[in-house]
Design a protein around this motif. Structure first.
Motif, PDB file in Angstrom:
ATOM      1  N   ARG A  37       3.695  12.044   8.871  1.00 28.97           N
ATOM      2  CA  ARG A  37       2.611  11.616   9.631  1.00 28.97           C
ATOM      3  C   ARG A  37       1.644  12.323   9.546  1.00 28.97           C
ATOM      4  O   ARG A  37       0.122  12.662   9.733  1.00 28.97           O
ATOM      5  CB  ARG A  37       3.119  10.727  11.015  1.00 28.97           C
ATOM      6  CG  ARG A  37       3.314   9.108  10.374  1.00 28.97           C
ATOM      7  CD  ARG A  37       4.335   8.629  11.934  1.00 28.97           C
ATOM      8  NE  ARG A  37       4.971   7.247  11.505  1.00 28.97           N
ATOM      9  CZ  ARG A  37       4.052   6.253  11.861  1.00 28.97           C
ATOM     10  NH1 ARG A  37       3.114   6.367  12.142  1.00 28.97           N
ATOM     11  NH2 ARG A  37       4.427   5.050  11.374  1.00 28.97           N
ATOM     12  N   ARG A 106       5.565  16.373  -0.168  1.00 27.13           N
ATOM     13  CA  ARG A 106       7.402  15.925  -0.241  1.00 27.13           C
ATOM     14  C   ARG A 106       7.840  17.138  -0.202  1.00 27.13           C
ATOM     15  O   ARG A 106       8.797  17.824   0.690  1.00 27.13           O
ATOM     16  CB  ARG A 106       8.393  14.904  -0.477  1.00 27.13           C
ATOM     17  CG  ARG A 106       7.140  13.398  -1.030  1.00 27.13           C
ATOM     18  CD  ARG A 106       8.292  12.775  -1.597  1.00 27.13           C
ATOM     19  NE  ARG A 106       9.526  12.683  -0.624  1.00 27.13           N
ATOM     20  CZ  ARG A 106       8.976  11.618   0.898  1.00 27.13           C
ATOM     21  NH1 ARG A 106       8.229  10.795   0.880  1.00 27.13           N
ATOM     22  NH2 ARG A 106      10.538  11.102   1.545  1.00 27.13           N
ATOM     23  N   ARG A 177       4.144  -2.166   3.251  1.00 28.85           N
ATOM     24  CA  ARG A 177       4.891  -0.570   3.401  1.00 28.85           C
ATOM     25  C   ARG A 177       6.264   0.192   2.620  1.00 28.85           C
ATOM     26  O   ARG A 177       6.535   0.808   1.903  1.00 28.85           O
ATOM     27  CB  ARG A 177       4.819  -0.135   4.801  1.00 28.85           C
ATOM     28  CG  ARG A 177       4.896   2.086   4.918  1.00 28.85           C
ATOM     29  CD  ARG A 177       3.811   1.958   6.345  1.00 28.85           C
ATOM     30  NE  ARG A 177       4.455   1.489   7.388  1.00 28.85           N
ATOM     31  CZ  ARG A 177       5.926   2.382   8.264  1.00 28.85           C
ATOM     32  NH1 ARG A 177       6.212   3.606   7.831  1.00 28.85           N
ATOM     33  NH2 ARG A 177       5.501   2.098   9.239  1.00 28.85           N
ATOM     34  N   ASP A 181       7.772   2.525  -0.334  1.00 28.78           N
ATOM     35  CA  ASP A 181       8.199   3.576   0.086  1.00 28.78           C
ATOM     36  C   ASP A 181       9.974   3.509  -1.340  1.00 28.78           C
ATOM     37  O   ASP A 181       9.938   4.395  -1.351  1.00 28.78           O
ATOM     38  CB  ASP A 181       9.008   3.620   1.607  1.00 28.78           C
ATOM     39  CG  ASP A 181       8.437   3.797   2.824  1.00 28.78           C
ATOM     40  OD1 ASP A 181       6.416   4.424   2.145  1.00 28.78           O
ATOM     41  OD2 ASP A 181       7.862   3.268   3.651  1.00 28.78           O
ATOM     42  N   ARG A 184       8.394   4.141  -4.860  1.00 28.56           N
ATOM     43  CA  ARG A 184       7.601   5.756  -5.162  1.00 28.56           C
ATOM     44  C   ARG A 184       8.819   5.987  -6.881  1.00 28.56           C
ATOM     45  O   ARG A 184      10.040   5.571  -6.157  1.00 28.56           O
ATOM     46  CB  ARG A 184       7.706   6.604  -4.155  1.00 28.56           C
ATOM     47  CG  ARG A 184       8.807   7.256  -3.605  1.00 28.56           C
ATOM     48  CD  ARG A 184       7.514   7.502  -2.357  1.00 28.56           C
ATOM     49  NE  ARG A 184       9.677   8.020  -1.599  1.00 28.56           N
ATOM     50  CZ  ARG A 184       8.993   8.251  -0.599  1.00 28.56           C
ATOM     51  NH1 ARG A 184       8.819   7.287   0.398  1.00 28.56           N
ATOM     52  NH2 ARG A 184      10.594   8.755   0.593  1.00 28.56           N
TER      53      ARG A 184
HETATM   54  O1   DC Z   1       9.461   6.211   9.855  1.00 27.58           O
HETATM   55  P1   DC Z   1       8.321   6.855   9.950  1.00 27.58           P
HETATM   56  O2   DC Z   1       6.919   5.260   9.511  1.00 27.58           O
HETATM   57  O3   DC Z   1       7.318   7.231  10.762  1.00 27.58           O
HETATM   58  O4   DC Z   1       7.788   7.093   8.495  1.00 27.58           O
HETATM   59  C1   DC Z   1       5.561   7.215   7.846  1.00 27.58           C
HETATM   60  C2   DC Z   1       5.910   7.031   6.359  1.00 27.58           C
HETATM   61  O5   DC Z   1       6.508   8.076   6.231  1.00 27.58           O
HETATM   62  C3   DC Z   1       7.364   6.238   5.488  1.00 27.58           C
HETATM   63  O6   DC Z   1       6.088   4.444   5.540  1.00 27.58           O
HETATM   64  C4   DC Z   1       7.378   6.859   4.424  1.00 27.58           C
HETATM   65  C5   DC Z   1       6.939   8.315   4.896  1.00 27.58           C
HETATM   66  N1   DC Z   1       8.259   8.805   5.108  1.00 27.58           N
HETATM   67  C6   DC Z   1       9.707   9.554   3.630  1.00 27.58           C
HETATM   68  O7   DC Z   1       9.248   9.663   3.169  1.00 27.58           O
HETATM   69  N2   DC Z   1      10.055   9.863   4.058  1.00 27.58           N
HETATM   70  C7   DC Z   1      10.718  10.317   5.202  1.00 27.58           C
HETATM   71  N3   DC Z   1      11.953  10.863   4.809  1.00 27.58           N
HETATM   72  C8   DC Z   1      10.501   9.399   6.642  1.00 27.58           C
HETATM   73  C9   DC Z   1       8.980   8.897   6.690  1.00 27.58           C
END
Ligand code: DC
Length: 222
Positions: A37, A106, A177, A181, A184
């Protein structure tokens, strides 16, 4: 170090449960979603769209992120500024999901997550902690719940914050979402093969904590 990983989709109750586990065992809670975020907020604040990969990569090296704890609560510090109050805005959720598809983003955040986890006993929540960030973690859990229940929880949360919304929109956003997620190519949302899967659809946070603590305590009592 003892690391407890809790992965799963949005709205499964990960952060509530992870905070309770951190407090039960007096260990650090690392909310890795807050880091994505923070990255999304940083990019958007530069006037860059999160799906403009070339432009995101162009500013990535100047993104300096630090995680601090103030009175036990995690703060996300970006380039010296505490941006924690801004990262829960509704538009940041999808933006974080989109920016998190970029492998370089990432890797940068994963390096920081690994550094934190190597220095303290931690409970970490996210999407790829048990599969990619800490594949050798001591305890791995995958927390999920039905899409309808997760959307209902998020709807109640938004309504409590006096954010006017409509349940169908919350459900639609959450489903989009989840899809992004999970689909990907780099480190997608998936349960680690050795994770214990907990379906929280009909469970309270306290009941989920009892399950997790049961596993953790049993390992230390054998
Ligand atoms: O947990 P969250 O809803 O605050 O996460 C926001 C976004 O961040 C989520 O949709 C995907 C990404 N995210 C990720 O790819 N890998 C993580 N370890 C944590 C979050």
């Amino acid at each position: 170090m003892i690391n407890i990983t809790i992965d799963g989709p949005a709205g499964a109750g990960k952060s509530t449960v992870a905070k309770m586990i951190a407090s039960k065992y007096s260990i650090v809670y690392l909310d890795t979603g807050a880091m994505y975020r923070g990255a999304a907020y940083y990019v958007l604040n530069k006037g860059i769209e999160v799906d403009d990969v070339a432009s995101v990569l162009g500013v990535l090296s100047s993104l300096v992120m630090n995680i601090e704890y103030v009175a036990g609560a995690q703060r996300v510090i970006v380039c010296g500024r505490d941006i924690t109050p801004f990262i829960r805005e509704h538009n940041i959720s999808m933006a974080a999901s989109t920016v998190s598809k970029i492998p370089e983003v990432r890797i940068k955040l994963v390096d920081l997550q690994r550094a934190i986890a190597s220095k303290s006993h931690c409970v970490l929540d996210g999407r790829d902690i048990g599969t990619f960030v800490l594949p050798n973690a001591s305890f791995k859990f995958f927390l999920t719940a039905s899409l309808e229940e997760r959307a209902r929880r998020r709807f109640v949360e938004l309504t409590d914050k006096k954010i006017v919304t409509d349940f169908d929109n919350v459900l639609k956003d959450m489903s989009a979402r989840d899809y992004q997620d999970s689909n990907r190519s780099f480190a997608p949302l998936v349960a680690a093969k050795d994770a214990i899967i907990i379906d929280s659809t009909a469970l309270s946070p306290g009941e989920v904590v009892t399950i997790i603590a049961g596993v953790v305590d049993a390992a230390f009592n054998t």
